[in-house]
Design a protein around this motif. Structure first.
Motif, short mmCIF file in Angstrom:
data_model
loop_
_atom_site.label_atom_id
_atom_site.label_comp_id
_atom_site.label_asym_id
_atom_site.label_seq_id
_atom_site.Cartn_x
_atom_site.Cartn_y
_atom_site.Cartn_z
N THR A 165 0.80 -1.22 0.00
CA THR A 165 0.00 0.00 0.00
C THR A 165 0.83 1.27 0.00
OG1 THR A 165 -0.18 -0.09 2.42
CG2 THR A 165 -1.95 -1.10 1.14
N ALA A 278 -1.54 -3.68 7.24
CA ALA A 278 -1.96 -2.43 6.61
C ALA A 278 -1.08 -2.10 5.41
CB ALA A 278 -1.92 -1.30 7.63
N ALA A 348 -1.92 3.96 0.79
CA ALA A 348 -1.50 4.51 2.07
C ALA A 348 -1.55 6.03 2.08
CB ALA A 348 -0.08 4.03 2.40
N MET A 351 -4.91 7.27 3.33
CA MET A 351 -5.35 6.93 4.68
C MET A 351 -5.47 8.18 5.54
SD MET A 351 -3.14 3.44 5.36
CE MET A 351 -3.38 1.98 4.34
#
Length: 447
Positions: A165, A278, A348, A351
């Protein structure tokens, strides 16, 4: 004769791309120069893994604008990952740029230059290969007729299918595709004939090589065996393997093939399982540590280095401390350590829970201090040990000494005659430092 200069940022794959572009230009009668004010063509081969290299590129383009005002005939090109990702922004912010060349088109730099010179217009190539079924067959053209060199990078794989990510590579370099095995072997044989003694195999996830070959899967361990059998090659390294694909046959190849060095760069990225998930890293800390245990059990003298990112979105203080504990437990020989840098187009970067910059910086400093201490302790424990060193030339730290790397990829500086350059010699480590050792030639000198 016209002259060219290439400025390179980023990874070893970028360095290799720069060499390929240079070879293409030399075929068209261009000579290399290190001085930008002498160059008729300046290429910036760029990196987008972090923000800082991109900022340096725009700063350099500003300097080149002033130079081009004095030399209107100068051609300026931006190549590589940043070109692939931010072509329109480059055109807008630096209208004096004459061409933008993406990662899949480095072999076409010469042809694009001719287009710019003949048609006096901006030129751009950005298309990436598309996946058709399970196989991507669009492999970049390579020039293997290269100048003799002691150590050479050899790409065996392009692109990446992991889609972490935080990572921009699948966007800038496309889907994973492996070079045909026969092409790799032919290139390395030619290198060996011209005096190359060490090859470094390159790939984004180098140990997944061969899974998408038209001729059928060739395991990475099998490729290492084929290269090990090439006369003249004395050392084989590779970077960077992906932990989930690090199989037992690869560990056995490192242990048993004499030309494969006892050194592995194995990116961990985080010591916390929630953060790894993640990041979409597809392995756990426990699985990573199991690989390290197998490597050290089968190859006791192996050196293991890693990559680490701090401040990934959502990382808590406790999760960062988990990383510190894992680093203390594993005790890497060295590490590349970075504060997380959001990359446009990656999950990412979107986010919500981004970590403040000052927190990332503070964590990075703590991690660096820990790893530097461990590296110094490991090196200090090896004082008195005799290493095999491939002598590369005079030391940049002290030209009165020679320098080279051990099998474990640790720098060694020592006193010796110039006739040793290009040879593998035995050197005793006398003094340890963060960067490596000062040593003394051991008898017999050659290994």
């Amino acid at each position: 004769m016209p002259r060219y200069a290439i400025l390179t940022w980023g990874c070893q794959m970028n360095e290799e791309d720069s060499e390929q572009m240079g070879l293409s230009l030399q075929e068209r009668g261009y000579e290399p120069t290190d001085r930008l004010d002498e160059a008729d063509l300046v290429l910036l081969n760029t990196c987008s893994v972090r923000r800082k290299p991109e900022e340096k590129v725009f700063s350099t383009l500003g300097q080149l604008r002033k130079l081009k005002e004095r030399k209107p005939h100068m051609v300026i090109g931006v190549c590589g990952c940043m070109a692939q990702l931010r072509a329109e922004e480059i055109k807008q912010r630096a209208p004096h740029v004459d061409m933008v060349v993406g990662t899949a088109h480095v072999a076409q730099v010469g042809a694009l230059l001719e287009e710019v010179l003949q048609k006096r217009r901006f030129a751009m190539r950005l298309e990436l290969p598309e996946r058709k079924g399970a196989i991507v067959t669009d492999i970049p053209e390579r020039k293997i007729d290269r100048k003799p060199k002691l150590k050479a990078f050899v790409p065996i794989q392009y692109g990446c299918d992991k889609f972490c990510t935080f990572c921009i590579v699948p966007i800038t370099r496309g889907r994973e595709r492996s070079r045909p095995t026969a092409d790799i072997i032919a290139e390395i044989r030619l290198l060996a004939e011209r005096g190359t003694k060490e090859v470094i195999l390159l790939g984004q996830t180098v140990n997944s090589y061969g899974k998408n070959l038209l001729e059928g899967r060739v395991p990475f361990a099998r490729l290492l065996k084929l290269i090990n059998d090439i006369d003249g090659i004395e050392r084989i390294r590779f970077t960077s393997p992906y932990p989930r694909d690090f199989r037992d046959d690869l560990i056995e190849a490192i242990a048993t093939l004499p030309k494969v060095m006892e050194q592995v760069h194995l990116p961990l990225q985080s010591g916390d399982n929630t953060i790894l998930k993640a990041m979409r890293r597809l392995y756990t800390v426990e699985e990573f540590e199991a690989i390290v245990h197998k490597l050290r059990t089968r190859i006791p003298n192996i050196a293991i280095t890693t990559d680490l990112i701090v401040g990934f979105p959502g990382e808590t203080e406790g999760q960062f401390e988990n990383t510190l504990r894992v680093v203390e437990r594993i005790r890497f020989d060295g590490a590349f350590m970075f504060a997380y840098s959001p990359r446009p187009g990656t999950p990412a970067a979107q986010m919500d829970n981004q970590v403040p910059q000052h927190v990332k910086q503070e964590r990075l400093e703590r991690l660096i201090a820990l790893q530097n201490r461990i590296t110094c302790e490991i090196n200090a424990q090896q004082v008195g040990k005799v290493f095999e060193v491939l002598v590369e030339g005079p030391s940049q730290k002290d030209p009165t000494k020679l320098a080279g790397f051990t099998r474990e990829q640790k720098m060694m500086h020592f006193v010796g005659g110039r006739e040793l350059i290009g040879n593998v010699v035995r050197v005793r480590a006398d003094e340890a430092h963060l960067w490596g050792f000062y040593g003394t030639l051991a008898a017999p000198h050659t290994a």
